[in-house]
Motif scaffolding. Structure first.
Motif, PDB file in Angstrom:
ATOM      1  N   PHE A  33     -36.426  21.967 -83.708  1.00  0.00           N
ATOM      2  CA  PHE A  33     -35.065  21.952 -83.154  1.00  0.00           C
ATOM      3  C   PHE A  33     -34.230  23.043 -83.818  1.00  0.00           C
ATOM      4  CE2 PHE A  33     -30.708  20.690 -82.580  1.00  0.00           C
ATOM      5  CZ  PHE A  33     -30.666  19.983 -81.386  1.00  0.00           C
ATOM      6  N   VAL A  34     -34.335  23.154 -85.126  1.00  0.00           N
ATOM      7  CA  VAL A  34     -33.583  24.159 -85.876  1.00  0.00           C
ATOM      8  C   VAL A  34     -34.021  25.570 -85.482  1.00  0.00           C
ATOM      9  CG1 VAL A  34     -33.157  25.082 -88.193  1.00  0.00           C
ATOM     10  CG2 VAL A  34     -33.181  22.605 -87.816  1.00  0.00           C
ATOM     11  N   GLU A  35     -35.329  25.760 -85.361  1.00  0.00           N
ATOM     12  CA  GLU A  35     -35.828  27.084 -84.984  1.00  0.00           C
ATOM     13  C   GLU A  35     -35.381  27.448 -83.571  1.00  0.00           C
ATOM     14  OE1 GLU A  35     -37.360  29.016 -87.421  1.00  0.00           O
ATOM     15  OE2 GLU A  35     -36.529  27.261 -88.443  1.00  0.00           O
ATOM     16  N   GLY A  36     -35.256  26.434 -82.703  1.00  0.00           N
ATOM     17  CA  GLY A  36     -34.756  26.676 -81.355  1.00  0.00           C
ATOM     18  C   GLY A  36     -33.293  27.071 -81.338  1.00  0.00           C
ATOM     19  N   LEU A  37     -32.517  26.517 -82.275  1.00  0.00           N
ATOM     20  CA  LEU A  37     -31.128  26.949 -82.428  1.00  0.00           C
ATOM     21  C   LEU A  37     -31.076  28.416 -82.852  1.00  0.00           C
ATOM     22  CD1 LEU A  37     -29.599  23.926 -84.393  1.00  0.00           C
ATOM     23  CD2 LEU A  37     -29.001  24.583 -82.057  1.00  0.00           C
ATOM     24  N   LYS A  38     -31.988  28.787 -83.738  1.00  0.00           N
ATOM     25  CA  LYS A  38     -31.990  30.145 -84.289  1.00  0.00           C
ATOM     26  C   LYS A  38     -32.283  31.192 -83.217  1.00  0.00           C
ATOM     27  CE  LYS A  38     -35.520  31.659 -86.644  1.00  0.00           C
ATOM     28  NZ  LYS A  38     -36.528  31.855 -87.729  1.00  0.00           N
ATOM     29  N   ASP A  39     -33.357  30.978 -82.444  1.00  0.00           N
ATOM     30  CA  ASP A  39     -33.771  32.022 -81.494  1.00  0.00           C
ATOM     31  C   ASP A  39     -33.315  31.764 -80.064  1.00  0.00           C
ATOM     32  OD1 ASP A  39     -35.507  30.050 -80.523  1.00  0.00           O
ATOM     33  OD2 ASP A  39     -37.258  30.872 -81.549  1.00  0.00           O
ATOM     34  N   GLY A  40     -32.592  30.654 -79.857  1.00  0.00           N
ATOM     35  CA  GLY A  40     -32.044  30.381 -78.529  1.00  0.00           C
ATOM     36  C   GLY A  40     -32.991  29.709 -77.564  1.00  0.00           C
ATOM     37  N   THR A  41     -34.180  29.314 -78.039  1.00  0.00           N
ATOM     38  CA  THR A  41     -35.158  28.691 -77.144  1.00  0.00           C
ATOM     39  C   THR A  41     -34.949  27.195 -76.963  1.00  0.00           C
ATOM     40  OG1 THR A  41     -36.707  28.385 -78.984  1.00  0.00           O
ATOM     41  CG2 THR A  41     -36.914  30.429 -77.692  1.00  0.00           C
ATOM     42  N   LEU A  42     -34.039  26.615 -77.738  1.00  0.00           N
ATOM     43  CA  LEU A  42     -33.774  25.180 -77.598  1.00  0.00           C
ATOM     44  C   LEU A  42     -33.184  24.905 -76.220  1.00  0.00           C
ATOM     45  CD1 LEU A  42     -33.626  22.393 -79.102  1.00  0.00           C
ATOM     46  CD2 LEU A  42     -31.238  22.951 -79.570  1.00  0.00           C
ATOM     47  N   PRO A  43     -33.781  23.999 -75.445  1.00  0.00           N
ATOM     48  CA  PRO A  43     -33.218  23.682 -74.127  1.00  0.00           C
ATOM     49  C   PRO A  43     -31.793  23.153 -74.249  1.00  0.00           C
ATOM     50  CG  PRO A  43     -35.445  22.816 -74.326  1.00  0.00           C
ATOM     51  CD  PRO A  43     -35.051  23.277 -75.699  1.00  0.00           C
ATOM     52  N   ARG A  44     -30.938  23.581 -73.328  1.00  0.00           N
ATOM     53  CA  ARG A  44     -29.540  23.164 -73.385  1.00  0.00           C
ATOM     54  C   ARG A  44     -29.405  21.647 -73.292  1.00  0.00           C
ATOM     55  NH1 ARG A  44     -25.208  25.721 -75.547  1.00  0.00           N
ATOM     56  NH2 ARG A  44     -23.267  24.893 -74.679  1.00  0.00           N
ATOM     57  N   ALA A  45     -30.259  21.024 -72.491  1.00  0.00           N
ATOM     58  CA  ALA A  45     -30.199  19.566 -72.347  1.00  0.00           C
ATOM     59  C   ALA A  45     -30.483  18.877 -73.677  1.00  0.00           C
ATOM     60  CB  ALA A  45     -31.195  19.104 -71.292  1.00  0.00           C
ATOM     61  N   ALA A  46     -31.427  19.415 -74.453  1.00  0.00           N
ATOM     62  CA  ALA A  46     -31.733  18.845 -75.762  1.00  0.00           C
ATOM     63  C   ALA A  46     -30.555  19.019 -76.706  1.00  0.00           C
ATOM     64  CB  ALA A  46     -32.984  19.503 -76.342  1.00  0.00           C
TER      65      ALA A  46
END
Length: 230
Positions: A33-46
């Motif tokens: 989840f944190v890595e997705g915040l960093k590179d923008g890959t975290l789904p917006r719904a999540a």
């Protein structure tokens, strides 16, 4: 401010507990989840699911810091707890409200959101630490959230990635939040010194407090899992 091999350190007690909980701390601060915040890959719904649950979490977290005021032994401890309650209710929650409002989720909806089981487990653990224990028990359960977000914010900001979650990152990497981390670390060190003495690791309480910190860290990992699952 002290820097140790590129990792922000917010006081001696936190540094020791962090080292003793190295495995769950790594899982928490480098979660997918944190890595997705960093590179923008975290789904917006999540992300939005996380924000809704984090709003509920912060309501309970505010109650826990209010409890810290009643558990405190010094006026300085009471003042710090009161300042954190004010900052949570009037500043940090505002980020969640504003972000969710932009997505069509108003504050009434946030407040009425069903609480995820992972949220219940974490917040009730923290509150139980305060109700059944003393000021140190409560601080040990509170610090993974306070310090972890500061550490995560700094690391993600240093990566300088193009991400839609830049506002979240800048909040926790910013000078205001970092100052809270430094002050919380100083509060923790002073509270430990006052209650356990100059060599707290020799106290029979140290292992239990360190375990409480590690448990709260594992509950942070579960909270990210919940957010990522959406």
């Amino acid at each position: 401010m002290r820097v140790d091999k590129g990792t922000q350190v917010y006081g001696a007690t936190f540094s020791a507990w962090r080292a003793e909980a190295a495995e769950p701390w790594q899982a928490y601060t480098h979660h997918a989840f944190v890595e997705g915040l960093k590179d923008g890959t975290l789904p917006r719904a999540a992300y939005l699911n996380y924000l809704v649950q984090d709003y509920v979490f912060l309501i309970h977290f505010s109650r826990a810091w209010a409890l810290a005021v009643t558990k405190a032994e010094t006026v300085e401890e009471m003042r710090f707890g009161a300042r954190i309650v004010d900052a949570l209710l009037n500043e940090e929650i505002a980020l969640h409200v504003a972000t969710c409002a932009a997505e069509g989720i108003d504050e009434a909806t946030l407040f009425a959101a069903p609480e995820a089981m992972e949220n219940i487990a974490y917040t009730r653990y923290v509150l139980d630490a305060g109700h059944s224990g003393d000021f140190l028990d409560l601080l040990a359960a509170l610090m993974p959230c306070v310090m972890g977000y500061g550490e995560i914010g700094l690391r993600l900001a240093a990566a300088k990635c193009d991400t839609p979650y830049a506002d979240w990152i800048s909040t926790y990497a910013g000078a205001d939040y970092q100052q809270v981390c430094y002050e919380a670390g100083a509060l923790l060190d002073a509270a430990i010194l006052r209650r356990l003495g100059d060599v707290p690791q020799d106290s029979p309480r140290w292992a239990a407090l360190s375990h409480r910190f590690a448990t709260a860290t594992r509950l942070e990992v579960s909270f990210w899992d919940m957010g990522l699952a959406g």
